[in-house]
Design an enzyme around this catalytic site. Structure first.
Site, PDB file in Angstrom:
ATOM      1  N   HIS A 405      -3.072 -20.423 -14.589  1.00  0.00           N
ATOM      2  CA  HIS A 405      -2.240 -21.536 -15.033  1.00  0.00           C
ATOM      3  C   HIS A 405      -0.915 -21.534 -14.291  1.00  0.00           C
ATOM      4  O   HIS A 405      -0.450 -22.551 -13.774  1.00  0.00           O
ATOM      5  CB  HIS A 405      -2.024 -21.409 -16.543  1.00  0.00           C
ATOM      6  CG  HIS A 405      -1.066 -22.401 -17.076  1.00  0.00           C
ATOM      7  ND1 HIS A 405       0.271 -22.136 -17.202  1.00  0.00           N
ATOM      8  CD2 HIS A 405      -1.239 -23.682 -17.461  1.00  0.00           C
ATOM      9  CE1 HIS A 405       0.870 -23.210 -17.676  1.00  0.00           C
ATOM     10  NE2 HIS A 405      -0.028 -24.161 -17.844  1.00  0.00           N
ATOM     11  N   CYS A 714      -8.936   8.664  18.541  1.00  0.00           N
ATOM     12  CA  CYS A 714      -7.559   8.248  18.276  1.00  0.00           C
ATOM     13  C   CYS A 714      -6.642   8.504  19.472  1.00  0.00           C
ATOM     14  O   CYS A 714      -5.442   8.317  19.392  1.00  0.00           O
ATOM     15  CB  CYS A 714      -7.024   8.895  17.003  1.00  0.00           C
ATOM     16  SG  CYS A 714      -7.018  10.684  17.044  1.00  0.00           S
TER      17      CYS A 714
HETATM   18  C1  PEP Z   1      -4.904  13.088  21.784  1.00  0.00           C
HETATM   19  O1  PEP Z   1      -4.769  14.211  22.224  1.00  0.00           O
HETATM   20  O2  PEP Z   1      -5.637  12.233  22.278  1.00  0.00           O
HETATM   21  C2  PEP Z   1      -4.156  12.719  20.585  1.00  0.00           C
HETATM   22  C3  PEP Z   1      -4.400  11.598  19.977  1.00  0.00           C
HETATM   23  O3  PEP Z   1      -3.187  13.555  20.143  1.00  0.00           O
HETATM   24  P1  PEP Z   1      -1.743  13.664  20.821  1.00  0.00           P
HETATM   25  O4  PEP Z   1      -1.622  12.556  21.803  1.00  0.00           O
HETATM   26  O5  PEP Z   1      -0.770  13.566  19.719  1.00  0.00           O
HETATM   27  O6  PEP Z   1      -1.813  14.982  21.421  1.00  0.00           O
END
Ligand code: PEP
Ligand code: MG
Length: 762
Positions: A405, A714
């Site tokens: 509402h 990563c």
């Molecule tokens: C890597 O080694 O790829 C990583 C992500 O860690 P850093 O760059 O912090 O060593």
């Protein structure tokens, strides 16, 4: 004829069956899944008041000053009394009952719904003003029909008509009687964004009967779908505490608690979303204008309970008095209201920015205290609050969704609103000065917002708001907690790497020095604050937080850095898990931060250990984590694969219980190729796509897939299309990219996934 069957009704029959009846008839004729039923026509109501001679008295009773709350109440009571105390002629009663007996097996529960002739017209949403009764059977049917008639004279209906200049005698009311859908789930669907008109389908869904969503007594799940691509852009799963169900004994609609295992579970399955999208498209195609649809699901079947035009889309940015006009796209533009601390967040449900004094409204009789320019803060708005809502500069509710509402009415009144803000009535104080943003859903302290640089976030926000849906998750790397908001704006599936060393670097002191100066508690507090910022921003999306990995040369730049060891080659030296294991007294503070984060309820945080070489490293880190009170069985934890040794040892590391590995290709490349990643002289040899590196990664993914360990990347290479292609082909579980690369990576992942699917069927 006192009644008309829905099968025989069309949209042109508004005068006869009201807006709702006409719409349901039209939808039935269009072949849409509308529960069967009939309408007690508007003419039946009109004859009832005229034949009984109560019409004149009725209209004069409600001819009052609509701003006078007391006069409104008296007008309503008199009108209600007149209708309820006048008997329904026998022939009408018999016709209604006969029609009921023709429905289904003649003993069905039915919904009895008001359908006013001036309701649901494109220029005046009379949403929710008249009564609806659910789970009605023969014995109560006629009485309920009368109550619907009487609800034409509720306080809010009288208020609305007087204010909008609808003569009372020109509005009639029909009553729809329709088979009940005993819904397991239900909600609403907007075929275009209700505030901005953007080509987005918005679905709100909750457990049980739809009343809870429409009334705003529960915060529903929210699904946003791009109409052009049909892709689901965002899904916000709400904590659904209550639901409406039919009491098996009495047949009455009762509110009950949602069972624990369903509270925070997504209501709609993918297939149901698809079906709802299709329904929405069909309805809008049929009418040619954006529609607001109520729907319900029973035993896997989707039913449409109602559809009406969306009345709240602004054609242009109208200036709203005392209120800064909102961005045309209704939600993601930078604006001037970003200053001040965010006290609370909810759903931005009526655009615009408003500042004013908080007026906590708990009961109707507090409404008099709402002055011109105040901000109403209430659990959920009641229809009777409309006069006060009109006076207010803004509205904040604890509960409710985009269709509550509060949301509908405030949009129509042009009053900015934030709904579903959780604990606003507790957290805000009467008289407190606040600024609300009805686009972003924020409530801030203070009244005079200042310009603030928001470009970095806007830079990161995809220019095309289409988030490709991918089976492989696409996450984002975050280095500093301050970037979390910007990272979250990418629409990533979580954080693949949060580097704690950046938090420590921003302290300006080495951990040892910081603790010496400020104490252990302060150090842990800093870590907790940093992690929490990201965990909060992304919740419930996962945030993978890595324990400290700073080479000694970086720490040397900090206060206390003189005590850091001098190393010939810091990259091969005292860093990552080897340093943490060597200095468990310091490491335990980091683990303590994790324990506190979990205790606070951030169950989306995952623990990641850097630079492990083998199962022994993993087991020792795990045991320290356990000693610090973080249960490895309950939490998601894993390791970085950054050395060839780790890649080769993944099987034995998996035996120690890791849930995931993440390729740190920055290090994995330097250690595989013996190329210092920081040495520009050999930079041309730094190649993450080198066959040796790819071979280690590929084999590790294969082993992990066999062992049920998730894999991710990563390192920087996760932002490169060729690497993404390689990883997706190998079956990586997720990819974590830099903020600015997220959208491209999402597209790349999707492209590869689609190619793989095509290849498999060709
Ligand atoms: C890597 O080694 O790829 C990583 C992500 O860690 P850093 O760059 O912090 O060593
Ligand atoms: Mg690394």
């Amino acid at each position: 004829m006192a009644v008309a069957w829905l099968d025989d009704v069309r949209s042109t029959d508004v005068d006869r069956v009201g807006g709702k009846g006409a719409s349901l008839g039209e939808l039935t004729a269009a072949g849409l899944p509308v529960p069967s039923g009939f309408v007690v026509t508007a003419g039946t109501y009109r004859e009832f008041i005229e034949d009984a001679g109560i019409d004149e008295e009725l209209f004069s009773a409600v001819d009052v000053d609509h701003e006078d709350t007391e006069a409104l109440r008296e007008a309503h009571e008199r009108a209600h009394e007149l209708i309820m105390e006048t008997p329904v002629p026998d022939d009408v009663r018999e016709e209604i009952i006969a029609a009921y007996r023709d429905l289904g097996d003649g003993e069905r529960f039915v919904a009895v719904r008001s359908s006013a002739t001036a309701e649901d017209l494109p220029d005046a949403s009379f949403a929710g003003q008249q009564e609806t009764f659910l789970n009605v059977r023969e014995d109560a049917l006629v009485e309920r029909v009368k109550e619907c008639w009487a609800s034409l004279f509720s306080q809010r209906a009288i208020y609305y008509r007087n204010r909008q200049g609808f003569p009372h005698e020109k509005v009639d009311i029909a009553v729809v009687v329709q088979e009940m859908v005993d819904a397991e789930k239900s909600g609403v669907l907007f075929t275009s964004h209700p505030s901005t008109g953007d080509p987005q389908i918005i679905i709100e869904a909750a457990w049980g009967l739809g009343e809870a969503v429409v009334s705003g007594s529960v915060s529903p799940d929210n699904y946003v779908i791009d109409r052009e691509t049909g892709e689901v852009e965002t899904i916000t799963v709400a904590d659904k505490k209550t639901m409406m169900i039919k009491d098996e004994e009495t047949g009455e609609t009762i509110e009950t608690e949602v069972p624990d295992d369903k509270r925070s579970v997504r209501v709609l399955e993918d297939g149901e979303i698809d079906e709802l999208i299709e329904l929405g498209e069909r309805v809008e195609d049929h009418y040619g204008t954006p529609q607001d649809v109520e729907w319900a699901v029973h035993e896997g079947e989707i039913y449409m309970l109602q559809s009406r035009p969306i009345t709240t889309i602004d054609d242009e940015d109208e200036a709203v008095p005392d209120v800064e006009a909102a961005g045309a796209d209704g939600g993601i533009e930078a604006d001037s209201a970003d200053s001040g601390d965010v006290l609370l967040r909810g759903l931005g449900s009526s655009p615009g920015i408003a500042s004013g004094e908080v007026r906590i409204v708990t009961k109707l009789d507090h409404l008099d205290q709402v002055g011109e320019g105040d901000i109403i803060v209430t659990e959920m708005t009641m229809p009777d609050m409309v006069p006060a809502m009109k006076r207010a500069a803004g509205i904040v509710t604890d509960e409710g969704g985009m269709t509550s509402h509060a949301a509908i009415v405030s949009r129509e009144l042009g009053v900015p609103a934030v709904v579903g803000a959780g604990s606003a009535t507790h957290d805000l104080e009467d008289g407190q000065l606040i600024t609300i943003d009805g686009d972003k859903g924020t409530i801030r302290e203070g009244t005079e917002p200042e310009e603030e640089e928001t470009e970095p976030i806007e830079d990161a926000r995809p220019k095309t708001p289409v988030k490709p849906m991918t089976a492989t998750e696409v996450k984002v790397n975050v280095s500093i907690p301050e970037a979390a908001e910007r990272a979250a704006a990418t629409g990533a599936d979580g954080v693949g790497l949060l580097r704690t060393e950046h938090m420590v670097l921003s302290l300006g002191k080495t951990p040892t020095k910081y603790i010496a100066d400020n104490g252990e508690r302060a150090y842990v507090d800093e870590l907790v604050d940093g992690i929490r910022t990201a965990a909060e921003e992304f919740y419930p999306r996962p945030v993978r937080v890595r324990t400290l990995d700073a080479p000694t040369d970086e720490f040397r730049q900090l206060e206390g850095g003189d005590d850091e060891p001098r190393e010939h080659n810091p990259m091969l030296g005292y860093r990552g898990i080897r340093r943490s294991l060597d200095n468990p007294d310091l490491f335990k503070h980091e683990l303590e931060a994790f324990r506190r984060i979990f205790d606070m309820g951030y169950d989306n945080v995952e623990v990641m250990f850097p630079l492990v070489n083998d199962a022994e490293d993993v087991a020792r880190a795990r045991d320290l984590m356990k000693q610090a009170g973080v249960d490895p069985e309950k939490r998601t934890w894993g390791v970085m694969v950054e050395t060839p040794a780790a890649a080769l040892a993944v099987e034995s590391m998996a035996e120690e219980g890791i849930d995931f590995v993440s390729f740190g290709t920055n290090d994995l490349t330097q250690y595989t190729l013996a190329v210092d990643r920081n040495n520009e002289r050999v930079a041309d040899r730094f190649d993450e796509l080198h066959p040796a590196v790819l071979s280690l990664i590929g084999d590790t993914i294969e082993t992990c897939r066999e062992l049920g360990v998730k894999t991710s990347i990563c390192g920087q290479a996760g932002s490169k299309p060729q690497m993404v292609q390689f990883l997706v082909e190998k079956g990586v579980s997720s990819v974590s990219a830099n903020i600015d690369a997220v959208r491209d990576v999402q597209h790349e992942v999707k492209r590869v996934e689609q190619r793989l699917i095509l290849d498999s069927v060709r």
